[in-house]
Write an enzyme that holds these catalytic residues in place. Sequence first.
Site, PDB file in Angstrom:
ATOM      1  CB  SER A 657      -0.802   5.790  -3.352  1.00 17.27           C
ATOM      2  OG  SER A 657      -0.385   5.409  -2.075  1.00 17.27           O
ATOM      3  CE  LYS A 700      -1.935   1.861  -1.523  1.00 18.87           C
ATOM      4  NZ  LYS A 700      -1.620   2.810  -2.587  1.00 18.87           N
TER       5      LYS A 700
END
Lengths: 807, 287
Positions: A657, A700
């Site tokens: 990611s 996040k």
Amino acid sequence: MDHYELKQESLYHACDPAGFSFETTAELKDLGQIVGQPRAVEALRFGMDIAREGYNVFALGQPGTGKQAIVCRFLERKAKSVPVPAEFCYVNNFAEARKPRVLRMPAGKGRELSHDMGRLIDDSRNVLKAAFENEEYQNRARGIAQDFQERQQHAVEELQKKTQEKGLALFKTPTGLAFAPVKEGNIIPPEEFNKLPEEERKNLEAEVQSLQEGAQKLFQKIPTWERELRDRMKSLNIEVSGLAVGPLFQELKEKYKELSDVVSYLQDAEKDMIENLQDLLPREAQQQTTPGPGGPQQDAAPMRKYGVNVLVDHGKSTGGPVIYEDNPTYQNLMGRIEHLPHMGTLLTDFNMIRPGAFHRANGGFLVLDAMKVLMQPFAWEGLKRILRAKSIKIESLGEMYGLISTLSLDPEPVPLAVKVVLLGTPMAYYLLQQHDPEFNELFKVAADFDVQMNRTPESQEEFGRLIGTVARHEGLRPLDRGAVARIIERSARMAGDGERMSIHMQSITDLLRESDYWAGKNENGNGRIMARDVDRAVEAAIYRSDRIRERMQEEIQRGTIFIDTQGGKVGQVNGLSVIQLGGFAFGRPSRISARVRLGKGEVVDIEREVDMGGPIHSKGVLILSSYLGARYATEQPFSLSASLVFEQSYSGVEGDSASSAELYALLSAIGEIPLKQSLAVTGSVNQHGEVQPIGGVNEKIEGFFDTCKRKGLNGEQGVLIPRSNLKHLMLRRDVIDAVNEGKFHVYPVETIDQGIEILSGMPAGEPDRTGKYPEATVNGRVHARLLDLAEKARKFSAQAPSQGGEE
Amino acid sequence: MNREPSRIRHILLALDQLTWSTGALETAAELAGRLGAELECLFVEDGDLIRLAGLPFAMEIGCFSCGPRPLRLDDLEMQLRAQAAEMRKALAAAARRFGTEWAFRVTRGRVASEILAASMEADLVILGKRGWNLSRRLGSTVQMVISQRTGMTLVLHPGAKLNVPVVAIYNDSETASKVLEIASSLVRVKDGRLLVLIAAQDREQAAELEKRVLQYLETQGLKAGVKAMIRPTLATLAHAVRDMGPVVVPCEQGFLRHEDLCSFMNETENPVLLIRRGEEARSMSSE
């Protein structure tokens, strides 16, 4: 260079309470059907319906998905349409007591037979007592005894008569008989005897010897007479007891005439009872009934052998049994034979055979936790053996492995017809499938339980009913429609997807319970769970778990962990990662830096070099090399060496990611273009520069928001996310508010070019027909730098031989 | 009839190698313990047997081996000593259980004579019934003792216990009242029931005797079954007492003569307690 920024409505897939058809869940009926598991339910239905060998079911799903409840509920519904199974009873095997017989009986008949046998035993005692105390029996028994005594008496009197006739007397010694000459009623003293003429002495001695021979014959006959007496008494006893108990047995035989096994058993029991009636008679009666059947009582509870051990009573059952065995030890599954200590030994009989879960589930369904079965010694092997044999054979583990050698039972196996449902994780299922060849033969049906379901107005309404049902069953307050909406939103957040809902029932139930707790604290709650109670429950749960997150954010704020949230830096970008601690996940920013130099076209992943990078992360970095080479170095050598690192990372890095962030850092380092440190980046990238979706997008974003908030929001800060993650957004309220106020930004990007423009504030640049990029663009500067490096490499290579020659 | 009877203080249990049994010892020890009487056990070594063993050709036929073997005096004496020792041990154990004061004595001679001599001081003599187990008849020793003894004599079948109910045979003899007294005492000792069998010549006498019995029972505060029998034969009497406890019998010239008494005892398995005319009635109570 305007970039699309997400607005409030895109950041949170809210559930509109107005869409519900109810005000509170109290209005809703219990949910009948199973929600969100159509595949698993279909598999269960198939597995339960197909009447073929080996079609047992393995229900696989993550822990907490409610597999057990769903399976049991499904089976209980299914069991209602299954006929009530036969009962199995253990009874004595009169031919070989250590091999108890099994009787198969229609439901309810086992208990009835047990009751009937109990009554028969009581009645037998009474009728036998009466029969043996009866004048008729007593007289006949006395007659037999009298006959024996008279024969004996007669023989003795004959002997005495002969003795007297010969002037002798018969004496009983402590151990036998002796004869002696008498004179005037007294034995002739030895000295007087010795004075007798020799002929007279010899005559007397001869007479004595003759009598001794007679006595000897008499004694020899006595055992035969006694045996005759016993035989005659036995015949009489059998006749009398047969007449006494025969009608009682006949009544039962008539009652159970449809059950041939039972009739056969009753015949055996009758025969045994008649032959061993001394066990039935009370001691008192035995003593009084002289010289009746009597005899020492061998067994403390002789009646036990006529008992009926009903393994499972289905008298009150209305369908097939559904059994969940929570502790599937070998014995709890297969049954056990108990022993009773008695005078230092262990005794057992068929009455002490105890049923296991297989006995209880026979004719129905057995639900077991696969891991628990696998963890219990011998249970897994026993389970497979039983399913293969289609019969339950009770064996003691101690005996099976030769650890105990006491006399025990070898009960006749019970025929088995059961469907087994194993519950377990996908990992357990696949491991068993891989490593146990028998598993596939015995568990042919997999019921795969999902952890999510789609969010549609209909499914949300259904979910509301599910919540209402759970709340009711848990004894919780009903939820108003706002609270239901909030629960649905929370379940979407748990699913990490705004368009789906988590059906992890354990978490949902916990949230309901905790919301109910806070509703109890809410004085204005009107006895309902409201949206604010759910919010409070969520906040409280997070607060209880987020100590580590707090510490990390503190250290960022204090400058211990280096994260910039303003300004621009070359070769440095804020990446985002997710940390999962138990049931709590949170995001945190990590500084990713890149350095470049002249080299052979390699991108060094420092994490991988020190074995701190996982394979997926390494794969992401290799994709970057491919991307750079394919985009910028198609016409010249890729003469670059770059290194990438997650700064201040002290444990492993896994996942791809951060690959887009790493690419941005590389591009920045190559092109020497500063990147805005007020932004953080997440998203993986493919070889074509497309930004791909990642997991944990909400955590996040929130992680970087928390960092910026602590350091001070300046209106510049924000996060770049993959556009394909938009549907997953379920952000926290405070993040949404900050976006609303323009203090924080969320930028969805589809390509690296879009992302680098936002990060650098410089156009990405499109190549012209010749493949050249405009100079004042990111790509132009990157391309130019790579050309420059290639040229330097070429020059360096050209100089290298002469330099070598000088040496 | 209501006078206070004197206590039984001394019981003689007389046994020889033929008549001894653990049951008799138990019964005697229990009775003595309950009455608070001293129990003297006399084991008589049969003098005739000793003499027999001295004969040069003396042989015995083993009951179980069925074979002849020489009968030696030392072997016989050893066996008798062993029997006496075993008897003593059994008596000690039984007496300890019932808290009975006891003594054990061994003597040698004619069994009946030795018992009669020893029974002079005894208030009650207990005898084993049978001579040997091949014969159902009363042993000669017992016959002699009951024919000559004047005091109370209890004859026990081997293994028999003093179970209840107690049966009293009541007639119009002088001894009958003593029978009733002793039987009542025995019932109290055993906490049991009493059955009175009235042996009458005719119905009128039976009614009269029953009246007397009921009066006595009332004065004693006892409840009992009363059954009248007109001119009972030995067989009917034996039948009537079957499966009952001890039978208390009046020994009267006109009722059960010696031969009848022996026949009665041969017919029944019950313990039989013989009460004679002229003897002082002694109480079976412990006070």
